[in-house]
Design a protein around this motif. Structure first.
Motif, PDB file in Angstrom:
ATOM      1  N   UNK A 102      -6.421   4.907  -6.355  1.00  0.00           N
ATOM      2  CA  UNK A 102      -5.275   4.057  -6.036  1.00  0.00           C
ATOM      3  C   UNK A 102      -5.668   2.940  -5.074  1.00  0.00           C
ATOM      4  N   UNK A 103      -4.825   1.921  -5.012  1.00  0.00           N
ATOM      5  CA  UNK A 103      -5.062   0.805  -4.101  1.00  0.00           C
ATOM      6  C   UNK A 103      -4.566   1.158  -2.704  1.00  0.00           C
ATOM      7  N   UNK A 104      -5.304   0.736  -1.704  1.00  0.00           N
ATOM      8  CA  UNK A 104      -4.955   1.056  -0.325  1.00  0.00           C
ATOM      9  C   UNK A 104      -5.294  -0.113   0.583  1.00  0.00           C
ATOM     10  N   UNK A 105      -4.722  -0.120   1.768  1.00  0.00           N
ATOM     11  CA  UNK A 105      -5.144  -1.012   2.836  1.00  0.00           C
ATOM     12  C   UNK A 105      -6.311  -0.344   3.559  1.00  0.00           C
ATOM     13  N   UNK A 106      -7.230  -1.094   4.151  1.00  0.00           N
ATOM     14  CA  UNK A 106      -8.281  -0.456   4.945  1.00  0.00           C
ATOM     15  C   UNK A 106      -7.656   0.392   6.039  1.00  0.00           C
ATOM     16  N   UNK A 107      -8.227   1.560   6.300  1.00  0.00           N
ATOM     17  CA  UNK A 107      -7.646   2.416   7.323  1.00  0.00           C
ATOM     18  C   UNK A 107      -8.399   3.709   7.512  1.00  0.00           C
ATOM     19  N   UNK A 108      -7.904   4.519   8.423  1.00  0.00           N
ATOM     20  CA  UNK A 108      -8.547   5.797   8.737  1.00  0.00           C
ATOM     21  C   UNK A 108      -7.807   6.489   9.866  1.00  0.00           C
ATOM     22  N   UNK A 159       2.599  -3.356 -10.012  1.00  0.00           N
ATOM     23  CA  UNK A 159       1.521  -2.946  -9.116  1.00  0.00           C
ATOM     24  C   UNK A 159       1.936  -1.819  -8.176  1.00  0.00           C
ATOM     25  N   UNK A 160       3.242  -1.632  -7.984  1.00  0.00           N
ATOM     26  CA  UNK A 160       3.701  -0.667  -6.997  1.00  0.00           C
ATOM     27  C   UNK A 160       3.162   0.737  -7.261  1.00  0.00           C
ATOM     28  N   UNK A 161       3.130   1.127  -8.531  1.00  0.00           N
ATOM     29  CA  UNK A 161       2.664   2.478  -8.889  1.00  0.00           C
ATOM     30  C   UNK A 161       1.172   2.655  -8.650  1.00  0.00           C
ATOM     31  N   UNK A 162       0.443   1.554  -8.465  1.00  0.00           N
ATOM     32  CA  UNK A 162      -0.987   1.647  -8.177  1.00  0.00           C
ATOM     33  C   UNK A 162      -1.292   1.776  -6.694  1.00  0.00           C
ATOM     34  N   UNK A 163      -0.263   1.605  -5.855  1.00  0.00           N
ATOM     35  CA  UNK A 163      -0.457   1.703  -4.411  1.00  0.00           C
ATOM     36  C   UNK A 163      -0.369   3.154  -3.963  1.00  0.00           C
ATOM     37  N   UNK A 164      -1.278   3.573  -3.089  1.00  0.00           N
ATOM     38  CA  UNK A 164      -1.159   4.900  -2.506  1.00  0.00           C
ATOM     39  C   UNK A 164      -0.043   4.877  -1.460  1.00  0.00           C
ATOM     40  N   UNK A 165       0.470   6.037  -1.052  1.00  0.00           N
ATOM     41  CA  UNK A 165       1.615   6.055  -0.133  1.00  0.00           C
ATOM     42  C   UNK A 165       1.386   5.286   1.169  1.00  0.00           C
ATOM     43  N   UNK A 166       0.201   5.378   1.750  1.00  0.00           N
ATOM     44  CA  UNK A 166      -0.042   4.667   3.012  1.00  0.00           C
ATOM     45  C   UNK A 166       0.032   3.161   2.814  1.00  0.00           C
ATOM     46  N   UNK A 167      -0.440   2.672   1.679  1.00  0.00           N
ATOM     47  CA  UNK A 167      -0.352   1.239   1.386  1.00  0.00           C
ATOM     48  C   UNK A 167       1.105   0.820   1.194  1.00  0.00           C
TER      49      UNK A 167
END
Length: 353
Positions: free
Chosen positions: A193-199, A319-327
């Motif tokens: 899934x697509x995400x924003x950089x993070x950790x 595109x929304x369905x390709x985003x992971x929850x954090x994104x």
């Protein structure tokens, strides 16, 4: 916009986001996860089984978000929004116990007034947890039962859950592009899934910054200073961007905290979401990404959306369905907080000087 996978726990829209100097933390073992003998045995068993299949897993210590205290503008009716430059502030006390915000006992007025005079607008109450406990509680097949037990025994459905605090960054390039990365199928969560950089902000990094050499399992809240924890919270998002996208820290602006979102696919786990500007263009970022950073193995591709496209994303967008929850949580906060207003004000202020 409603999405069962994510919700916003708190937002800082009244100030277009908060800077590091406006945030403080309260550290206490009182904010740690509550324990239960049977549950601890179950956590150990789950961890042993996971490590036997995935030997690369590492049980690092993490910060646990228990609750927060956010100053806000005086309540008014929705039909009459406050004047942001002149509105007086009140303090909202909230415990992160469910989808709704629950009020806890307020601080004394003198303490609140002192916080406002010092420019502090948000207090995060943090304990400690670890990755092993996260997999054994938030990802347990018995999570609904654990929430019920927490409510019954402690009056808090999250009392037995690890709830490690994550960080994510809406990274915006000099030419107005927001950076997303496609997660590898080999990562523990949301593969592909697509995400924003993070950790995560790391307690061990705080200890090391304070000159302490310590093993993960030895870390305690008494070893850390609150301001050092705030510094780690803000700097960790930039470190994740550097490691995942291969952008040097010198090209990143000062992080602006937009708020905290909850990931309901992992039992409401919290993530602090930031806006971070970048002095590089999308093309320059692309070239650096494909050279590979320290954590290049965690993603397989880089994707760019314009600011306008991000502002228009919703549950009906393909595109929304390709985003992971954090994104999704980061997008919701970006749309609500509009942090560029803060960034532009900073640029104008530096130009005046």
């Amino acid at each position: 916009m409603m999405d069962s996978e994510v919700s916003v726990l708190l937002h800082c829209a009244a100030w277009s986001g908060l800077l590091e100097s406006q945030v403080q933390v309260e550290l206490s073992e009182r904010f740690n996860r509550r324990t239960d003998p049977a549950l601890e045995r179950e956590i150990d068993k789950t961890w042993t089984e996971r490590v036997s299949k995935e030997p690369w897993l590492f049980n690092g210590s993490k910060f646990r978000l228990h609750s927060f205290c956010l100053a806000s503008l005086t309540s008014v009716s929705p039909q009459h929004p406050p004047n942001r430059s002149h509105g007086s502030r009140r303090v909202e006390e909230n415990v992160c116990t469910s989808d709704c915000l629950h009020h806890s006992a307020p601080n004394g007025p003198a303490e609140n007034a002192g916080q406002h005079e010092n420019g502090l607008l948000l207090t995060l109450r943090l304990g400690l947890t670890c990755y092993k406990d996260y997999l054994g509680t938030n990802w347990s097949c018995r999570v609904a039962e654990l929430r019920q037990l927490g409510e019954t025994e402690f009056g808090d459905p999250l009392a037995l859950l690890a709830q490690p605090l994550g960080v994510g960054g809406v990274l915006c390039t000099a030419d107005g592009q927001v950076v997303l990365i496609r997660r590898s199928q080999k990562v523990a969560e949301a593969g592909g899934l697509l995400d924003m950089p993070g950790g995560h902000p790391e307690p061990k990094a705080v200890c090391e910054r304070l000159g302490q050499t310590v093993r993960e399992e030895q870390i305690s809240v008494s070893m850390m200073k609150p301001r050092a924890v705030v510094s780690e919270l803000f700097s960790s998002v930039c470190a994740e961007i550097r490691d995942e996208v291969n952008i040097p820290l010198s090209s990143l602006g000062q992080p602006v905290l937009m708020g905290v979102a909850l990931n309901h696919t992992s039992a409401g786990r919290a993530s602090a979401e930031f806006y971070v500007s970048c002095s590089l263009t999308g093309d320059e970022v692309t070239k650096l990404y494909w050279k590979g950073g320290a954590e290049a193995n965690e993603s397989t591709d880089i994707v760019f959306l314009s600011r306008e496209e991000v502002m228009q994303l919703n549950t009906s967008s393909p595109l929304w369905s390709e985003l992971c929850p954090s994104a999704k949580g980061a997008v919701l906060l970006y749309q609500k907080v509009k942090p560029e207003q803060r960034h532009n004000n900073q640029l104008n202020a530096s130009g005046d000087r």
